[in-house]
Design a protein around this motif. Structure first.
Motif, PDB file in Angstrom:
ATOM      1  N   ASP A  70      -9.826  -1.055   0.229  1.00 34.46           N
ATOM      2  CA  ASP A  70     -10.504   0.049   0.915  1.00 34.46           C
ATOM      3  C   ASP A  70     -11.548   0.718   0.022  1.00 34.46           C
ATOM      4  OD1 ASP A  70      -8.389   0.838  -0.661  1.00 34.46           O
ATOM      5  OD2 ASP A  70      -8.031   2.680   0.462  1.00 34.46           O
ATOM      6  N   VAL A  71     -11.480   0.515  -1.275  1.00 36.51           N
ATOM      7  CA  VAL A  71     -12.509   1.015  -2.200  1.00 36.51           C
ATOM      8  C   VAL A  71     -13.573  -0.066  -2.338  1.00 36.51           C
ATOM      9  CG1 VAL A  71     -12.997   1.816  -4.536  1.00 36.51           C
ATOM     10  CG2 VAL A  71     -10.823   2.396  -3.447  1.00 36.51           C
ATOM     11  N   VAL A  72     -14.740   0.216  -1.838  1.00 35.72           N
ATOM     12  CA  VAL A  72     -15.814  -0.784  -1.822  1.00 35.72           C
ATOM     13  C   VAL A  72     -16.436  -0.884  -3.213  1.00 35.72           C
ATOM     14  CG1 VAL A  72     -18.060  -1.382  -0.845  1.00 35.72           C
ATOM     15  CG2 VAL A  72     -16.294  -0.360   0.599  1.00 35.72           C
ATOM     16  N   LEU A  73     -16.509  -2.095  -3.724  1.00 35.24           N
ATOM     17  CA  LEU A  73     -17.232  -2.372  -4.963  1.00 35.24           C
ATOM     18  C   LEU A  73     -18.311  -3.383  -4.625  1.00 35.24           C
ATOM     19  CD1 LEU A  73     -17.756  -2.258  -7.988  1.00 35.24           C
ATOM     20  CD2 LEU A  73     -16.039  -4.026  -8.276  1.00 35.24           C
ATOM     21  N   LYS A  74     -19.561  -2.971  -4.747  1.00 36.97           N
ATOM     22  CA  LYS A  74     -20.674  -3.832  -4.364  1.00 36.97           C
ATOM     23  C   LYS A  74     -21.720  -3.826  -5.466  1.00 36.97           C
ATOM     24  CE  LYS A  74     -24.024  -4.616  -0.728  1.00 36.97           C
ATOM     25  NZ  LYS A  74     -24.634  -4.095   0.476  1.00 36.97           N
ATOM     26  N   VAL A  75     -22.208  -4.995  -5.779  1.00 39.39           N
ATOM     27  CA  VAL A  75     -23.279  -5.139  -6.762  1.00 39.39           C
ATOM     28  C   VAL A  75     -24.487  -5.718  -6.031  1.00 39.39           C
ATOM     29  CG1 VAL A  75     -24.027  -6.246  -8.889  1.00 39.39           C
ATOM     30  CG2 VAL A  75     -21.656  -5.501  -8.650  1.00 39.39           C
ATOM     31  N   ASP A  76     -25.573  -4.962  -6.018  1.00 33.92           N
ATOM     32  CA  ASP A  76     -26.835  -5.432  -5.452  1.00 33.92           C
ATOM     33  C   ASP A  76     -27.745  -5.844  -6.606  1.00 33.92           C
ATOM     34  OD1 ASP A  76     -26.180  -4.863  -2.773  1.00 33.92           O
ATOM     35  OD2 ASP A  76     -26.756  -2.772  -3.041  1.00 33.92           O
ATOM     36  N   VAL A  77     -28.269  -7.044  -6.512  1.00 38.49           N
ATOM     37  CA  VAL A  77     -29.229  -7.518  -7.514  1.00 38.49           C
ATOM     38  C   VAL A  77     -30.609  -7.440  -6.876  1.00 38.49           C
ATOM     39  CG1 VAL A  77     -29.905  -9.408  -9.024  1.00 38.49           C
ATOM     40  CG2 VAL A  77     -27.489  -9.059  -8.466  1.00 38.49           C
ATOM     41  N   SER A 125     -24.609  -8.979  -3.508  1.00 42.52           N
ATOM     42  CA  SER A 125     -25.762  -9.336  -2.675  1.00 42.52           C
ATOM     43  C   SER A 125     -26.980  -9.455  -3.578  1.00 42.52           C
ATOM     44  CB  SER A 125     -25.988  -8.299  -1.575  1.00 42.52           C
ATOM     45  OG  SER A 125     -26.399  -7.076  -2.135  1.00 42.52           O
ATOM     46  N   VAL A 126     -27.834 -10.378  -3.226  1.00 43.97           N
ATOM     47  CA  VAL A 126     -28.999 -10.682  -4.044  1.00 43.97           C
ATOM     48  C   VAL A 126     -30.228 -10.675  -3.146  1.00 43.97           C
ATOM     49  CG1 VAL A 126     -30.056 -12.378  -5.569  1.00 43.97           C
ATOM     50  CG2 VAL A 126     -27.591 -12.122  -5.536  1.00 43.97           C
ATOM     51  N   ALA A 127     -31.283 -10.061  -3.625  1.00 40.10           N
ATOM     52  CA  ALA A 127     -32.540 -10.069  -2.885  1.00 40.10           C
ATOM     53  C   ALA A 127     -33.069 -11.499  -2.793  1.00 40.10           C
ATOM     54  CB  ALA A 127     -33.558  -9.163  -3.585  1.00 40.10           C
ATOM     55  N   ASP A 128     -33.768 -11.777  -1.716  1.00 32.90           N
ATOM     56  CA  ASP A 128     -34.256 -13.138  -1.480  1.00 32.90           C
ATOM     57  C   ASP A 128     -35.217 -13.613  -2.566  1.00 32.90           C
ATOM     58  OD1 ASP A 128     -32.766 -13.323   0.820  1.00 32.90           O
ATOM     59  OD2 ASP A 128     -34.413 -12.683   2.122  1.00 32.90           O
ATOM     60  N   GLU A 133     -30.376 -18.055 -10.701  1.00 31.69           N
ATOM     61  CA  GLU A 133     -29.750 -17.815 -12.000  1.00 31.69           C
ATOM     62  C   GLU A 133     -29.195 -16.392 -12.087  1.00 31.69           C
ATOM     63  OE1 GLU A 133     -32.552 -18.141 -15.124  1.00 31.69           O
ATOM     64  OE2 GLU A 133     -31.121 -17.646 -16.688  1.00 31.69           O
ATOM     65  N   GLN A 134     -29.897 -15.432 -11.493  1.00 28.51           N
ATOM     66  CA  GLN A 134     -29.439 -14.044 -11.573  1.00 28.51           C
ATOM     67  C   GLN A 134     -28.172 -13.832 -10.764  1.00 28.51           C
ATOM     68  OE1 GLN A 134     -31.107 -12.264 -13.822  1.00 28.51           O
ATOM     69  NE2 GLN A 134     -29.349 -10.925 -13.627  1.00 28.51           N
ATOM     70  N   LEU A 135     -28.027 -14.553  -9.657  1.00 28.50           N
ATOM     71  CA  LEU A 135     -26.789 -14.507  -8.881  1.00 28.50           C
ATOM     72  C   LEU A 135     -25.620 -14.994  -9.724  1.00 28.50           C
ATOM     73  CD1 LEU A 135     -25.210 -14.320  -6.118  1.00 28.50           C
ATOM     74  CD2 LEU A 135     -25.838 -16.713  -5.825  1.00 28.50           C
ATOM     75  N   ILE A 136     -25.829 -16.068 -10.447  1.00 30.29           N
ATOM     76  CA  ILE A 136     -24.771 -16.631 -11.283  1.00 30.29           C
ATOM     77  C   ILE A 136     -24.416 -15.663 -12.412  1.00 30.29           C
ATOM     78  CG2 ILE A 136     -24.147 -18.563 -12.791  1.00 30.29           C
ATOM     79  CD1 ILE A 136     -24.343 -19.230  -9.794  1.00 30.29           C
ATOM     80  N   SER A 151     -17.174 -11.939  -3.028  1.00 23.52           N
ATOM     81  CA  SER A 151     -17.805 -12.349  -1.777  1.00 23.52           C
ATOM     82  C   SER A 151     -19.303 -12.200  -1.946  1.00 23.52           C
ATOM     83  CB  SER A 151     -17.345 -11.470  -0.618  1.00 23.52           C
ATOM     84  OG  SER A 151     -15.957 -11.556  -0.468  1.00 23.52           O
ATOM     85  N   VAL A 152     -20.041 -13.194  -1.500  1.00 24.80           N
ATOM     86  CA  VAL A 152     -21.493 -13.117  -1.551  1.00 24.80           C
ATOM     87  C   VAL A 152     -21.969 -12.730  -0.164  1.00 24.80           C
ATOM     88  CG1 VAL A 152     -23.625 -14.376  -1.986  1.00 24.80           C
ATOM     89  CG2 VAL A 152     -21.603 -14.829  -3.375  1.00 24.80           C
ATOM     90  N   ALA A 153     -22.631 -11.593  -0.088  1.00 21.18           N
ATOM     91  CA  ALA A 153     -23.124 -11.098   1.188  1.00 21.18           C
ATOM     92  C   ALA A 153     -24.407 -11.822   1.557  1.00 21.18           C
ATOM     93  CB  ALA A 153     -23.368  -9.598   1.114  1.00 21.18           C
ATOM     94  N   THR A 154     -24.505 -12.186   2.803  1.00 17.81           N
ATOM     95  CA  THR A 154     -25.730 -12.819   3.271  1.00 17.81           C
ATOM     96  C   THR A 154     -26.744 -11.743   3.610  1.00 17.81           C
ATOM     97  OG1 THR A 154     -24.876 -12.856   5.509  1.00 17.81           O
ATOM     98  CG2 THR A 154     -24.520 -14.811   4.178  1.00 17.81           C
ATOM     99  N   GLY A 155     -27.988 -12.093   3.545  1.00 16.06           N
ATOM    100  CA  GLY A 155     -29.042 -11.122   3.803  1.00 16.06           C
ATOM    101  C   GLY A 155     -29.475 -10.466   2.516  1.00 16.06           C
ATOM    102  N   ALA A 156     -30.506  -9.708   2.620  1.00 18.86           N
ATOM    103  CA  ALA A 156     -31.072  -9.061   1.440  1.00 18.86           C
ATOM    104  C   ALA A 156     -30.231  -7.877   0.998  1.00 18.86           C
ATOM    105  CB  ALA A 156     -32.483  -8.584   1.759  1.00 18.86           C
ATOM    106  N   ALA A 157     -30.352  -7.551  -0.288  1.00 13.76           N
ATOM    107  CA  ALA A 157     -29.673  -6.385  -0.823  1.00 13.76           C
ATOM    108  C   ALA A 157     -30.293  -5.133  -0.240  1.00 13.76           C
ATOM    109  CB  ALA A 157     -29.791  -6.381  -2.343  1.00 13.76           C
ATOM    110  N   ASN A 158     -29.486  -4.165   0.081  1.00 12.09           N
ATOM    111  CA  ASN A 158     -29.985  -2.898   0.647  1.00 12.09           C
ATOM    112  C   ASN A 158     -30.535  -2.006  -0.433  1.00 12.09           C
ATOM    113  OD1 ASN A 158     -29.190  -3.691   3.181  1.00 12.09           O
ATOM    114  ND2 ASN A 158     -27.201  -2.724   2.996  1.00 12.09           N
TER     115      ASN A 158
END
Length: 158
Positions: A70-77, A125-128, A133-136, A151-158
């Motif tokens: 329930d605690v969201v941990l998200k990394v946007d690149v 999530s990673v910007a298009d 390499e940055q995702l890895i 989990s890798v989120a589809t779509g662009a990073a917000n």
């Protein structure tokens, strides 16, 4: 060997022999390659929809959520750097000298791990426009900090 007779109406008879052995060799190699790659295609397929957040079918049992889900941990690149979201807190880690702040991300992830020691899941999530390499690298940072359910989120990073 195949033999083609050119006919005798022009006066001179043409005699052409076709050597079909290289064609047969090539076809046998191509058929063998096709059969081998068909097996590898089956092995490398990823079953989509089996994750906690994926598509659910009636025959699959309900997966148990990881602890502290329930605690969201998200990394946007993003092109500007990392953006770490922990619950409602948003932490921006801008690029330094053109490089991503991997040390800062690891320090923040370890801080989150100290706050929630049982938490193992994270969303990445990673910007298009970003290189693969940055995702890895971001995945390695998450794994190194103790978050194994990525989990890798589809779509662009917000």
């Amino acid at each position: 060997m195949a033999h083609i007779d050119g006919g005798g109406s022009s006066g001179r008879e043409r005699n052409i022999e076709l050597n079909l052995v290289p064609v047969i060799d090539l076809m046998s190699v191509l058929i063998t390659f096709l059969l081998i790659t068909a097996v590898w295609t089956q092995v490398s397929m990823i079953q989509i929809g089996s994750s906690l957040y994926g598509k659910k079918s009636d025959t699959q049992p309900n997966p148990t959520p990881p602890p502290m889900a329930d605690v969201v941990l998200k990394v946007d690149v993003k092109e500007i750097g990392y953006v770490l979201t922990v619950g409602k807190q948003v932490i921006s880690l801008p690029m330094q000298n053109g490089q991503f702040d991997d040390a800062g991300l690891i320090a923040q992830l370890q801080r989150v791990k100290q706050l929630y020691p049982e938490k193992v899941d994270a969303v990445l999530s990673v910007a298009d426009a970003m290189p693969y390499e940055q995702l890895i690298k971001a995945m390695d940072n998450l794994l190194g900090s103790g978050f194994s359910a990525i989990s890798v989120a589809t779509g662009a990073a917000n």
